[in-house]
Design a protein around this motif. Structure first.
Motif, mmCIF file in Angstrom:
data_model
loop_
_atom_site.group_PDB
_atom_site.id
_atom_site.type_symbol
_atom_site.label_atom_id
_atom_site.label_comp_id
_atom_site.label_asym_id
_atom_site.label_seq_id
_atom_site.Cartn_x
_atom_site.Cartn_y
_atom_site.Cartn_z
ATOM 1 N N UNK A 1 0.829 -1.211 0.000
ATOM 2 C CA UNK A 1 0.000 0.000 0.000
ATOM 3 C C UNK A 1 0.856 1.250 0.000
ATOM 4 N N UNK A 2 0.647 2.092 -1.019
ATOM 5 C CA UNK A 2 1.303 3.397 -1.112
ATOM 6 C C UNK A 2 0.226 4.480 -1.032
ATOM 7 N N UNK A 3 0.119 5.149 0.107
ATOM 8 C CA UNK A 3 -0.859 6.243 0.201
ATOM 9 C C UNK A 3 -0.414 7.455 -0.608
ATOM 10 N N UNK A 4 -1.253 8.452 -0.666
ATOM 11 C CA UNK A 4 -0.865 9.728 -1.261
ATOM 12 C C UNK A 4 0.330 10.282 -0.496
ATOM 13 N N UNK B 1 -1.037 9.653 -6.805
ATOM 14 C CA UNK B 1 -2.225 8.842 -6.598
ATOM 15 C C UNK B 1 -1.993 7.940 -5.393
ATOM 16 N N UNK B 2 -3.047 7.484 -4.755
ATOM 17 C CA UNK B 2 -2.892 6.417 -3.772
ATOM 18 C C UNK B 2 -3.067 5.096 -4.511
ATOM 19 N N UNK B 3 -2.306 4.087 -4.114
ATOM 20 C CA UNK B 3 -2.298 2.832 -4.866
ATOM 21 C C UNK B 3 -2.095 1.653 -3.933
ATOM 22 N N UNK C 1 -5.711 11.454 -5.155
ATOM 23 C CA UNK C 1 -5.101 11.831 -3.882
ATOM 24 C C UNK C 1 -6.158 11.945 -2.784
ATOM 25 N N UNK C 2 -5.798 11.466 -1.606
ATOM 26 C CA UNK C 2 -6.627 11.567 -0.399
ATOM 27 C C UNK C 2 -7.912 10.748 -0.458
#
Length: 453
Positions: free
Chosen positions: A199-202, A412-414, A435-436
């Protein structure tokens, strides 16, 4: 002692603690014992084991449980941290002997994310190995040897990077969850190559205070876990979020399935498995449409011709530390620093403007789609011995990053999800959103995860 603890998710371990069915001390002793008897390759997942501190924290956690004063649901559950993250008494060395020499006697405080985890009773067990300076997507480090891929145990394939030890430790049963960093795919690549959830957040959703940077613009702190449920709980803690993850109305969701980029590179078997998944997702009531996003390809072409702003920012930040000793670095990492050194300010400004234009066009896609789905990576991890020359290494490194860097460049969150396909153990999809939008991304990802097994 239960011999299956290593197969349990962090959430399940927390449930056992909450029901007084297991003692956090027993959990810590179990994982420490796993490390003691792990093979040499698996042991390379850790750069430092914090045995004494972990056992003390576990005893405190158990006392809180007996008093019904747990600090959070994950109180008593162990975690490991990438060697970019400062922990009191254990400064980060970025997988570099050069930085070790410069920081080994440095007195550091806990990074903010470590403080947040500690405040909630999560037990820091170890520091995990990384590509030197976190500067590579394949998982090689010639200054500190990294583990080879532990999912393909005897094939001596790359493990993925740069959060290499974070992924191999979770897959090996040395920890139920890990924290890493992701600048262009450094969490999602090793997670995909170990059938884990990455998980890669914004950017900046999780604090980078106390985390050594590679590129301050594109760095994100994220997680590698066994399930989306684990990811949700851990994300809430280290991001200081208060997401409730309420039920999501699937019938109102629109997903764009990206067919260019790495989907076109997959073999027919892999394409078939992903298309099967798309059919299953449609049956959930979600609207899916196959689309092309040419901006992802344009971004990769731009980076191939002009270089990456990551290289530029990395050199600007680290040049005073490494310029006189660059020959002591991993040669593949040194090459990437030198690309940044050669990049002029006007080139960086031009590149940034081009990326912002592409970003604006990509963000407009989210007017029509809530989420985008793309295969995380298009090929099995290559053999380590096949990456002898710089040309071959950079070819495969760029090929791996081509699949993931867009999420960072466009903020982006991914989240990457394994498909659990035996013949393609590395096969994974990435779900992206604007984002967010982490709460909704995690909610949808958990629903899709439920149909994968």
């Amino acid at each position: 002692m239960n011999k299956n603890l290593k197969s349990f998710s962090a959430f399940y371990l927390a449930s056992l603690i909450s029901k007084n069915k297991i003692d956090p001390v027993e959990i810590i002793e179990y994982f420490l014992n796993n490390f003691t008897y792990a093979d040499e390759n698996q042991k390379r997942s850790f750069t430092k084991v914090m045995k004494k501190e972990a056992l003390i924290e576990a005893e405190s956690s158990w006392k809180r449980q007996k008093r019904k004063e747990r600090l959070s649901f994950f109180d008593g559950v162990p975690i490991v941290w990438k060697d970019l993250i400062d922990i009191e008494g254990y400064p980060a060395f970025a997988g570099s002997k050069l930085i070790f020499k410069k920081r080994k006697n440095l007195i550091v405080k806990n990074a903010k994310i470590v403080k947040l985890a500690k405040k909630c009773g999560i037990i820091s067990l170890a520091k995990t190995s990384t590509v030197e300076f976190a500067f590579g997507g394949l998982g090689l480090n010639k200054t500190y040897k990294l583990p080879s891929n532990v999912m393909f145990k005897n094939d001596y394939l790359v493990a993925g990077g740069s959060s290499t030890g974070s992924a191999t430790s979770v897959f090996s049963g040395l920890s139920p969850m890990a924290v890493g960093t992701d600048t262009a795919g450094s969490i999602r690549i090793p997670a995909a190559w170990h059938s884990l959830v990455g998980f890669k957040p914004s950017s900046k959703k999780i604090s980078t205070l106390g985390v050594l940077p590679l590129s301050k613009t594109y760095d994100s702190v994220g997680t590698i876990c066994k399930s989306v449920k684990d990811t949700k709980v851990l994300y809430n803690i280290i991001s200081e979020s208060k997401n409730e993850f309420i039920s999501y109305d699937l019938k109102n969701i629109k997903i764009g399935c990206i067919e260019n980029m790495n989907f076109s590179m997959l073999d027919d078997f892999s394409k078939g498995k992903i298309e099967e998944l798309y059919n299953k997702i449609s049956k959930l009531g979600i609207f899916l449409k196959t689309i092309k996003i040419l901006e992802f390809e344009e971004l990769n072409s731009l980076v191939a011709v002009s270089g990456s702003l990551v290289n530029y920012e990395a050199w600007k930040f680290w040049k005073n530390e490494i310029s006189k000793d660059i020959s002591s670095l991993d040669p593949f990492v040194a090459d990437r620093f030198l690309i940044g050194k050669k990049m002029k300010l006007n080139n960086a400004i031009f590149l940034n403007k081009q990326i912002l234009k592409l970003k604006e066009r990509v963000l407009s896609k989210f007017e029509d789609y809530d989420f985008l789905i793309i295969p995380t990576i298009a090929f099995k991890p290559p053999k380590i011995l096949s990456l002898k020359t710089k040309e071959i290494y950079h070819h495969f490194n760029n090929l791996a990053l081509n699949n993931t860097r867009a999420a960072n460049m466009f903020d982006l969150c991914a989240l990457s999800l394994p498909l659990f396909v035996e013949k393609r153990k590395w096969l994974s999809i990435s779900i992206m959103s604007k984002k967010n939008n982490e709460e909704n991304l995690l909610a949808v990802a958990e629903k899709i995860e439920s149909i994968l097994r």
